[in-house]
Motif scaffolding. Structure first.
Motif, mmCIF file in Angstrom:
data_model
loop_
_atom_site.group_PDB
_atom_site.id
_atom_site.type_symbol
_atom_site.label_atom_id
_atom_site.label_comp_id
_atom_site.label_asym_id
_atom_site.label_seq_id
_atom_site.Cartn_x
_atom_site.Cartn_y
_atom_site.Cartn_z
ATOM 1 N N ALA A 109 0.835 -1.205 0.000
ATOM 2 C CA ALA A 109 0.000 0.000 0.000
ATOM 3 C C ALA A 109 0.864 1.248 0.000
ATOM 4 C CB ALA A 109 -0.924 -0.008 1.219
ATOM 5 N N GLN A 110 1.892 1.241 0.848
ATOM 6 C CA GLN A 110 2.767 2.408 0.948
ATOM 7 C C GLN A 110 3.529 2.633 -0.361
ATOM 8 O OE1 GLN A 110 2.637 4.343 3.446
ATOM 9 N NE2 GLN A 110 4.317 5.741 2.937
ATOM 10 N N THR A 111 4.002 1.549 -0.967
ATOM 11 C CA THR A 111 4.737 1.665 -2.222
ATOM 12 C C THR A 111 3.844 2.232 -3.319
ATOM 13 O OG1 THR A 111 6.012 -0.249 -1.573
ATOM 14 C CG2 THR A 111 6.186 0.416 -3.860
ATOM 15 N N LEU A 112 2.608 1.740 -3.378
ATOM 16 C CA LEU A 112 1.682 2.257 -4.390
ATOM 17 C C LEU A 112 1.488 3.749 -4.221
ATOM 18 C CD1 LEU A 112 -1.114 -0.464 -4.615
ATOM 19 C CD2 LEU A 112 0.543 0.172 -6.370
ATOM 20 N N ALA A 113 1.380 4.195 -2.957
ATOM 21 C CA ALA A 113 1.188 5.626 -2.704
ATOM 22 C C ALA A 113 2.392 6.408 -3.194
ATOM 23 C CB ALA A 113 0.963 5.861 -1.212
ATOM 24 N N VAL A 114 3.592 5.924 -2.906
ATOM 25 C CA VAL A 114 4.800 6.638 -3.323
ATOM 26 C C VAL A 114 4.927 6.631 -4.848
ATOM 27 C CG1 VAL A 114 7.315 6.668 -3.233
ATOM 28 C CG2 VAL A 114 6.012 6.175 -1.183
ATOM 29 N N GLU A 115 4.634 5.474 -5.455
ATOM 30 C CA GLU A 115 4.846 5.360 -6.901
ATOM 31 C C GLU A 115 3.886 6.223 -7.717
ATOM 32 O OE1 GLU A 115 6.246 2.382 -9.014
ATOM 33 O OE2 GLU A 115 7.690 1.785 -7.513
ATOM 34 N N SER A 116 2.800 6.664 -7.090
ATOM 35 C CA SER A 116 1.878 7.504 -7.843
ATOM 36 C C SER A 116 2.321 8.962 -7.838
ATOM 37 C CB SER A 116 0.474 7.392 -7.258
ATOM 38 O OG SER A 116 0.462 7.990 -5.979
ATOM 39 N N ARG A 117 3.376 9.267 -7.069
ATOM 40 C CA ARG A 117 3.831 10.661 -7.030
ATOM 41 C C ARG A 117 4.548 11.022 -8.329
ATOM 42 N NH1 ARG A 117 3.908 12.707 -1.983
ATOM 43 N NH2 ARG A 117 3.683 14.619 -3.181
ATOM 44 N N PRO A 118 4.396 12.273 -8.784
ATOM 45 C CA PRO A 118 5.017 12.661 -10.052
ATOM 46 C C PRO A 118 6.540 12.533 -10.062
ATOM 47 C CG PRO A 118 3.350 14.242 -9.430
ATOM 48 C CD PRO A 118 3.498 13.303 -8.268
ATOM 49 N N TYR A 119 7.203 12.595 -8.906
ATOM 50 C CA TYR A 119 8.665 12.532 -8.970
ATOM 51 C C TYR A 119 9.152 11.159 -9.425
ATOM 52 C CZ TYR A 119 8.556 10.987 -3.999
ATOM 53 O OH TYR A 119 8.312 10.350 -2.821
ATOM 54 N N ILE A 120 8.302 10.158 -9.312
ATOM 55 C CA ILE A 120 8.658 8.846 -9.856
ATOM 56 C C ILE A 120 8.633 8.913 -11.388
ATOM 57 C CG2 ILE A 120 7.996 6.422 -9.969
ATOM 58 C CD1 ILE A 120 9.004 7.174 -7.245
ATOM 59 N N GLU A 121 7.614 9.597 -11.908
ATOM 60 C CA GLU A 121 7.519 9.776 -13.361
ATOM 61 C C GLU A 121 8.728 10.557 -13.871
ATOM 62 O OE1 GLU A 121 4.705 9.005 -15.317
ATOM 63 O OE2 GLU A 121 4.519 10.510 -16.880
ATOM 64 N N ARG A 122 9.122 11.590 -13.117
ATOM 65 C CA ARG A 122 10.278 12.383 -13.503
ATOM 66 C C ARG A 122 11.527 11.502 -13.539
ATOM 67 N NH1 ARG A 122 14.207 14.729 -10.281
ATOM 68 N NH2 ARG A 122 15.426 16.322 -11.343
ATOM 69 N N SER A 123 11.668 10.679 -12.490
ATOM 70 C CA SER A 123 12.839 9.818 -12.420
ATOM 71 C C SER A 123 12.862 8.853 -13.601
ATOM 72 C CB SER A 123 12.801 9.052 -11.099
ATOM 73 O OG SER A 123 13.952 8.292 -10.944
ATOM 74 N N ARG A 124 11.680 8.349 -13.976
ATOM 75 C CA ARG A 124 11.589 7.429 -15.098
ATOM 76 C C ARG A 124 11.965 8.160 -16.384
ATOM 77 N NH1 ARG A 124 6.524 4.397 -13.821
ATOM 78 N NH2 ARG A 124 7.822 3.239 -12.367
ATOM 79 N N ALA A 125 11.501 9.404 -16.525
ATOM 80 C CA ALA A 125 11.814 10.176 -17.725
ATOM 81 C C ALA A 125 13.301 10.508 -17.785
ATOM 82 C CB ALA A 125 10.989 11.459 -17.747
#
Lengths: 293, 545
Positions: A172-188
């Motif tokens: 649950a906690q991981t899902l919450a963190v992974e939905s944050r935009p900074y994860i998308e930024r890191s992926r980009a």
């Protein structure tokens, strides 16, 4: 580079400690656990192990508390005080080792399932559900029956049955963190799975895992005591096995309260301490749980 | 005649951990029935605090000085019962963010009826009739009363909020950023509705926003707030056409009028823009999409075409603005171009070659095409310092050279100077504009040739908006950096873009040079977008009280 990072982590830890200190229950629990752990580690130096040997025991059977035996003796004439102190070693060891097993497996399954999603998540979560609905005691009893009777089997039995809750929490906690935009930024930026999990997900999930861990320790100690009381444990002296033997030897009908109370009270105190510390840590680390404000 | 609302020397102080914070200082305002007053200001200027103080909705940590008179009655001196009656039946609020202010598990009709049940003793049939009447007033069919919030569009939800505010026939309506989350076309409809209600029913309307052009279209008077004070107040037309205070000037400049030559290639920035060099019209195409389609399957199994056959080129040394309303597929298109989303069919080419799909190939590709996200406060890991955030890209790609120098150079390029001062800061210690610069610096650290920016200024304050746009324009002029800027804001396209692509329901309906598309639009949708822009023209101050 790493100097400011460490300085910041130290500052963060100091801040957590500052807030933890204001929680009196947590502080009491932490002090008690620290004392007990220190004593358990030093026990072989402080306790004459001859007193634990049935053959060399000096007292009579089920003697009430006296000047010589402060908490009386058991059916073989050993000091209940010594047994209780020595039992802390096994109880704590089983508690910590089973928790370590459960937390490592739970964190791994939780993070992997939330990070990859899709069929990986579906498969892992069904497995988690399977273990979640298994009656823990029955599974442990079966394991004890097929595997050699030792403390390590107990640890494994408890570990296997207690990881699903950790996995659910971490997921649950991981899902919450992974939905944050900074994860998308890191992926980009080109970050792969290892980078995202290691740099972004774990640092924000681990504090909660840590708080959860302290709660699991308490649960594991109770599980160990229950198994031992039902006769499913190794030959080592633990609080659960003391209660088992007290029951078997007729201490209850003999009115030998001094044989039953010490291990029972010890279990309550230790579990209470871990729960207090765990709850206090949760409040400190998860701002949403703060009562007032 | 007593004023509908009168604020006398209003001051609000919040008690916080780090001492007292004066949010509102010495504010005097009056509002007559049938009048519309606009309050403009950036986030933190105290405008929402003023609203909350009118109905005593402030948190316990706030201390109020001065007086708030509602119809001549001091709100501060009201007993609890009187205050409850005053809330909603005399003054009501349309909150911002209609998406979150409705209860998702209750039907619309029930939610509109809630204040009626609380404040009037009406019977069920009377309430039903009133709900139908209210829905009619806000141009919604009465059958919508049985709908749940998720079945309505953003604009419809906002209209439901207005219907709720009107339920008990209040004489004063306060609208707190009622259109911020809406598209231009829906925004125009909502503004129209509010203006009509003021004119028809003689209610007083207080309208709060950070967008001066919206106020120009709705309000008769405007008050501009800055750091808790009212720095300028006056007739709407005067304030907008001849702002006196420098803050008002900054606010006005942040929302340029499309077609105004003075703001073409001239975002409101304090740093001078470099001169435009010789521009080769035949620059090589860097990023291109061919027949790109992205389909999603929704919960019911229906296939939704988010991107439906898009052809788009981005050349070196040009900024392309991709405009369209929310849900038009802009963001999906951007994510597909970046390789964050797999296309259903069609291809993305970079530098003449198709974008790889293997993970190592994609990693290399991302050194060349970088992303800037909309909300900089969530685009940075709150636990990472500026240094770590900027160094993240170079570390992933194991770029050679001195990491420290690389980070400093990237921060300088994003105009965070002196860079050394920012290295050890955490995101929460920076302002919104500074955070967005850190995000841009993080992208620049990889030395990309294309920057894809998804609504890069939508969540920033007006005065910062121009600075960030200026930075994007300077980066293009100095480094030849190509940009694909996704926006719903046509003024932004006018400010910095060379070409504009208009997206509607997954398709590009019009692509061409900015001057051509925005001044002589061909497609109906582009015309509708342009017509919906609030215009501060002299004969167009539509709703004077």
């Amino acid at each position: 580079m790493s100097a400011p990072v460490w300085a910041r982590r130290r500052a963060a830890a100091a801040q957590v400690w500052q807030r933890f200190r204001t929680n009196r229950g947590g502080l009491f629990g932490a002090a008690f656990i620290a004392l007990l752990v220190a004593f358990s580690l030093l026990a072989p130096l402080l306790i004459d192990q001859d007193g634990l040997d049935v053959v060399r025991a000096t007292g009579g059977s089920l003697e009430p508390p006296s000047g010589e035996y402060w908490l009386g003796t058991d059916e073989s004439g050993r000091s209940v005080l010594l047994l209780t102190l020595w039992g802390a070693r096994v109880s704590l060891l089983v508690g910590f080792a089973a928790t370590l097993l459960s937390v490592v497996v739970g964190t791994l399954v939780g993070v992997v399932s939330a990070h990859f999603g899709g069929w990986v998540s579906a498969v892992l979560m069904r497995i988690t559900d399977f273990f979640l609905v298994l009656p823990a005691l029955v599974l442990a009893a079966v394991l004890m029956a097929v595997l050699p009777k030792s403390m390590w089997t107990v640890i494994m039995a408890i570990g296997i049955t207690s990881w699903p809750t950790t996995a659910r929490l971490v997921r649950a906690q991981t899902l919450a963190v992974e939905s944050r935009p900074y994860i998308e930024r890191s992926r980009a930026l080109g970050g792969g799975h290892g980078h995202i999990v290691g740099k972004h997900v774990l640092p924000s999930v681990l504090p909660l895992v840590f708080a959860n861990t302290t709660l699991v320790v308490g649960g594991s100690i109770i599980a160990e005591s229950t198994l031992a009381f039902l006769g499913m444990s190794g030959p080592e002296i633990s609080w659960g096995s003391m209660l088992d033997r007290a029951n078997q030897s007729g201490a209850v009908t003999a009115g030998a309260w001094w044989y039953l109370l010490p291990p029972g009270v010890a279990i309550v105190l230790v579990v209470l301490s871990f729960t207090l510390v765990g709850r206090a840590l949760e409040t400190v680390l998860d701002p949403r749980l703060k009562g007032d404000r | 005649m007593t004023s509908l609302l009168e604020l006398q020397d209003l001051g609000v102080t919040y008690r916080t951990g780090e001492g007292d914070l004066e949010a509102v200082r010495g504010v005097d305002l009056t509002l007559q029935p049938g009048e519309t007053l606009g309050i403009a200001g950036e986030s933190g200027s105290g405008k929402s605090t003023v609203v909350a103080s009118v109905l005593r909705l402030l948190p316990k940590s706030a201390t109020v000085t001065g007086r708030v008179l509602l119809d001549g009655e001091d709100v501060g001196a009201m007993r609890w019962g009187r205050l409850r009656a005053a809330r909603w039946s005399e003054a009501s609020v349309v909150f911002q963010g209609a998406m979150h202010a409705l209860n998702p598990v209750q039907r619309i009709g029930r939610q509109i009826a809630e204040p009626l049940r609380l404040h009037t003793g009406a019977s069920e049939t009377e309430i039903d009739a009133r709900v139908r009447e209210l829905l009619e007033q806000v141009d919604l069919p009465a059958a919508k009363a049985r709908a749940y919030p998720h079945e309505l569009s953003g604009g419809q939800k906002q209209r439901v909020m207005i219907a709720m505010a009107l339920a008990c026939d209040p004489r004063l309506v306060i609208a707190d950023e009622p259109t911020t989350a809406l598209d231009v076309i829906v925004q125009a409809q909502v503004l129209d509705l509010l203006g009509r209600l003021v004119a028809e029913r003689g209610i007083g309307l207080v309208f709060i926003t950070h967008d001066l052009s919206v106020l120009a279209a709705t309000c008769s008077r405007i008050a501009v707030m800055y750091q808790g004070r009212i720095v300028e107040t006056g007739d709407a037309k005067d304030v907008i056409t001849a702002p006196r205070h420098e803050h008002t000037q900054a606010l006005a400049a942040a929302f340029p009028e499309v077609g105004d030559p003075a703001s073409r290639y001239a975002p409101a920035t304090s740093e001078p823009l470099p001169q435009e060099g010789e521009r080769d019209p035949q620059q090589p195409v860097l990023l291109s999409a061919r027949e790109l389609r992205v389909h999603f399957r929704d919960r019911t199994g229906t296939t939704v075409a988010a991107v439906d056959g898009v052809d788009l080129d981005v050349r070196r040394d040009e900024i392309v603005a991709l405009v369209g309303q929310s849900g038009s597929g802009k963001t999906t298109l951007a994510r597909t171009l970046l390789g964050l989303q797999r296309p259903t069919s069609g291809e993305v080419h970079y530098d003449g070659r198709p974008v790889p799909t293997s993970s190592s190939g994609l990693r290399d590709y991302r050194r060349h095409v970088q992303l800037v996200l909309q909300d900089p406060s969530s685009a940075l890991n709150p636990r990472h310092t500026v240094y770590e955030s900027v160094a993240e890209g170079p570390r992933i790609h194991r770029l050679g050279g001195d990491e420290h120098d690389l980070v400093v150079a990237a921060l300088e390029a994003a105009e965070l100077r002196p860079a050394a001062q920012y290295l050890t800061r955490l995101p929460h210690e920076l302002s919104g504009g500074q955070r967005q610069r850190v995000v841009i610096a993080g992208a620049l650290a990889l030395n990309p040739s294309v920057l894809v920016a998804d609504e890069p200024v939508a969540s920033l304050d007006a005065s910062v908006r121009g600075e960030i746009l200026g930075l994007l324009l300077r980066l293009r002029r100095q480094l030849g950096l190509a940009g694909l800027v996704i926006t719903h804001d046509l003024g932004l396209a006018w400010n910095i873009a060379d070409r504009v692509a208009v997206m509607y329901r997954g398709e590009l309906v019009e692509v061409g040079p900015v001057d051509q598309v925005l001044l002589e639009p061909n497609h109906e949708y582009t015309k509708a977008l342009l017509a919906a822009l609030p215009s501060p023209g002299p004969d167009d101050a539509r709703y004077t009280g």
